[in-house]
Design an enzyme around this catalytic site. Structure first.
Site: not given
Ligand code: LER
Ligand code: MN
Length: 281
Positions: A146, A240
């Protein structure tokens, strides 16, 4: 139509809150995918979670975040080994849950910005990602790194830096994981950065600039959809969002005010929004 999902920590207050009832909440909100934070894999009842996924007809995706005790980039050998061992357990968990990916901060400790030794740490991260990639290949799970904003990580803040790292790791089982919250902070142009990732994009988090659910901020979702279409992205679109200021999760994500009056209703609106505006690539 791409499958749309939600990271289950949307409903968690503390990291150890039971994930099993949240699978049904994700389904009721209209999502196809439940994303699991795999933080303590050995404490999860994976068989039970898999049974619930199958019962609800839901897909799974998985992510984790390394910490300073389990960091594959640490100068301390025992901490690097603990990091690899954690990644192995996460990969095994992903395989049991049927997730095609392990995304998140899987290359350094999330939120840790070491003052020195960054060149050495980068080399350790690459060396151990190569080891983790062999484990991932064994289980048929893609590792997706990520790309994070500067306040949460230092190794890969932009797609360009992510691609440079991928080139050095050099494994078909390692890809990039992009997240619109981070892209919005670091990139000059969100859509161009997605095009730049191209076939190396393995996982995608959908969240607004303010960490609310998609549709409640100013991320240019039409441009995101067009860029995903252009590169032929065929993975999941996972919401998310972090909207609740309570507990460990609110603190870890710097949420100091409520960002949703009715989180269940907001989750439903996110699923509808993503299906209507983004998933039809
Ligand atoms: C945290 O900022 C984020 O985007 C998550 O996906 C990290 O695991
Ligand atoms: Mn994330």
């Amino acid at each position: 139509m791409l499958p749309v999902g939600i990271h289950l920590s949307y409903w968690q207050v503390n990291w150890q809150d039971d994930l099993q009832p949240l699978i049904g909440k994700a389904k009721s909100a209209g999502f196809d995918v439940a994303e699991f934070p795999i933080l303590e894999p050995r404490k999860l009842n994976l068989k039970n979670l898999r049974r619930t996924l199958d019962h609800e007809g839901m897909l799974a995706s998985c992510g984790t975040g390394l910490d300073t005790k389990r960091d594959i980039s640490s100068p301390d050998l025992s901490i690097r080994q603990a990091g690899v061992s954690h990644l192995r357990a996460c990969i095994e968990s992903a395989a049991i849950l049927g997730s095609p990916v392990l995304g998140g901060v899987i290359y350094t400790a999330w939120g840790d910005i070491p003052p020195k030794d960054r060149k050495l740490r980068r080399a350790y991260a690459i060396e151990n990602l190569q080891i983790a990639a062999m484990i991932a290949e064994e289980y048929g799970v893609y590792l997706c790194l990520e790309v994070l904003n500067r306040f949460e990580g230092w190794l890969i803040n932009t797609v360009e830096e992510g691609l440079e790292l991928l080139a050095e790791v050099n494994s078909p089982f390692v890809k990039l994981h992009l997240d619109t919250f981070h892209l919005n902070i670091e990139e000059d142009d969100i859509a161009s950065s997605i095009r730049h990732a191209g076939e190396n994009l393995g996982h995608f988090h959908c969240v607004e600039n303010n960490r609310k659910v998609p549709g409640r901020g100013h991320i240019p979702w039409g441009q995101v959809r067009d860029a995903l279409r252009e590169i032929g992205y065929s993975g999941y679109l996972v919401t998310e969002a972090f909207v609740n200021p309570s507990g460990e999760v609110g603190n870890a994500l710097f949420i100091w005010r409520s960002l949703a009056d009715d989180p269940d209703l907001e989750a439903r609106s996110a699923a509808e929004f993503l299906k209507r505006e983004v998933a039809n690539v």
